[in-house]
Design an enzyme around this catalytic site. Structure first.
Site, PDB file in Angstrom:
ATOM      1  N   ASP A 117       0.853  -1.185   0.000  1.00 10.82           N
ATOM      2  CA  ASP A 117       0.000   0.000   0.000  1.00 10.82           C
ATOM      3  C   ASP A 117       0.888   1.234   0.000  1.00 10.82           C
ATOM      4  O   ASP A 117       1.992   1.216   0.560  1.00 10.82           O
ATOM      5  CB  ASP A 117      -0.920   0.015   1.222  1.00 10.82           C
ATOM      6  CG  ASP A 117      -2.066  -0.977   1.123  1.00 10.82           C
ATOM      7  OD1 ASP A 117      -2.422  -1.378  -0.010  1.00 10.82           O
ATOM      8  OD2 ASP A 117      -2.619  -1.344   2.168  1.00 10.82           O
ATOM      9  N   ASP A 135      -6.809  -1.297  -4.836  1.00 11.47           N
ATOM     10  CA  ASP A 135      -7.940  -0.966  -3.961  1.00 11.47           C
ATOM     11  C   ASP A 135      -8.833   0.084  -4.612  1.00 11.47           C
ATOM     12  O   ASP A 135     -10.062   0.023  -4.496  1.00 11.47           O
ATOM     13  CB  ASP A 135      -7.444  -0.438  -2.609  1.00 11.47           C
ATOM     14  CG  ASP A 135      -6.632  -1.458  -1.837  1.00 11.47           C
ATOM     15  OD1 ASP A 135      -6.840  -2.671  -2.033  1.00 11.47           O
ATOM     16  OD2 ASP A 135      -5.776  -1.031  -1.036  1.00 11.47           O
TER      17      ASP A 135
END
Length: 167
Positions: A117, A135
């Site tokens: 991330d 995402d």
């Protein structure tokens, strides 16, 4: 499903996976762990590893369980994608984005044991969960599916009001 439509949707899936993996590679090789690079006053690149799924949920589960869960979700969304009529192209595009994003995160988890991330929205006293392009694809895809459902409901409602005796 017509062949051209199938190839177009598969191209969306491939684009999502490839773009996600390229950016994650650049983040992993070009940034230190937990390094923050401010892009805008409210947006930064911030490299972290997510051991769970979205927003670190289920981070206590074993990698194999998360991989299996992701595969089940991919299969379910693929079924929805395949069985949705061609006229619902917004939903089909959304399903393709969801599948592409899920595959991008599945690749990370399978190779690294975590998901990379790197996008952080923040204010001086608040920050949103760190996430990645995969995402974002999943979120936009889900929003498109919901949008298609709302539009279909509005069309049906408008059509039923136009019929006599159905006010």
């Amino acid at each position: 499903m017509k062949t051209k439509a199938l190839y177009n949707l598969l191209a969306v899936v491939a684009f999502a996976v490839v773009s996600d993996q390229i950016i994650k590679y650049l983040v992993e090789t070009g940034m230190d762990y937990q390094q923050q690079i401010d892009v805008l006053p409210f947006l930064a690149l911030f490299r972290v590893h997510n051991n769970g799924i979205a927003f670190s949920m289920l981070s206590g589960l074993h990698d194999l369980a998360l991989i299996a869960l992701t595969l089940v979700i991919i299969c379910f969304v693929s079924y929805l994608w395949w069985t949705t009529t061609a006229t619902r192209w917004i939903s089909r595009f959304g399903f393709a984005l969801i599948i592409g994003g899920a595959l991008g995160n599945l690749i990370d988890r399978s190779i690294h044991g975590y998901v990379i991330d790197y996008v952080l929205f923040h204010l001086p006293t608040w920050s949103f969960a760190v996430f990645n392009l995969a995402d974002a694809y999943i979120s936009v895809g889900a929003a498109l599916v919901v949008l298609e459902e709302v539009l279909a409901w509005l069309r049906e409602r408008r059509a039923s009001k136009g019929e006599p005796g159905k006010n």
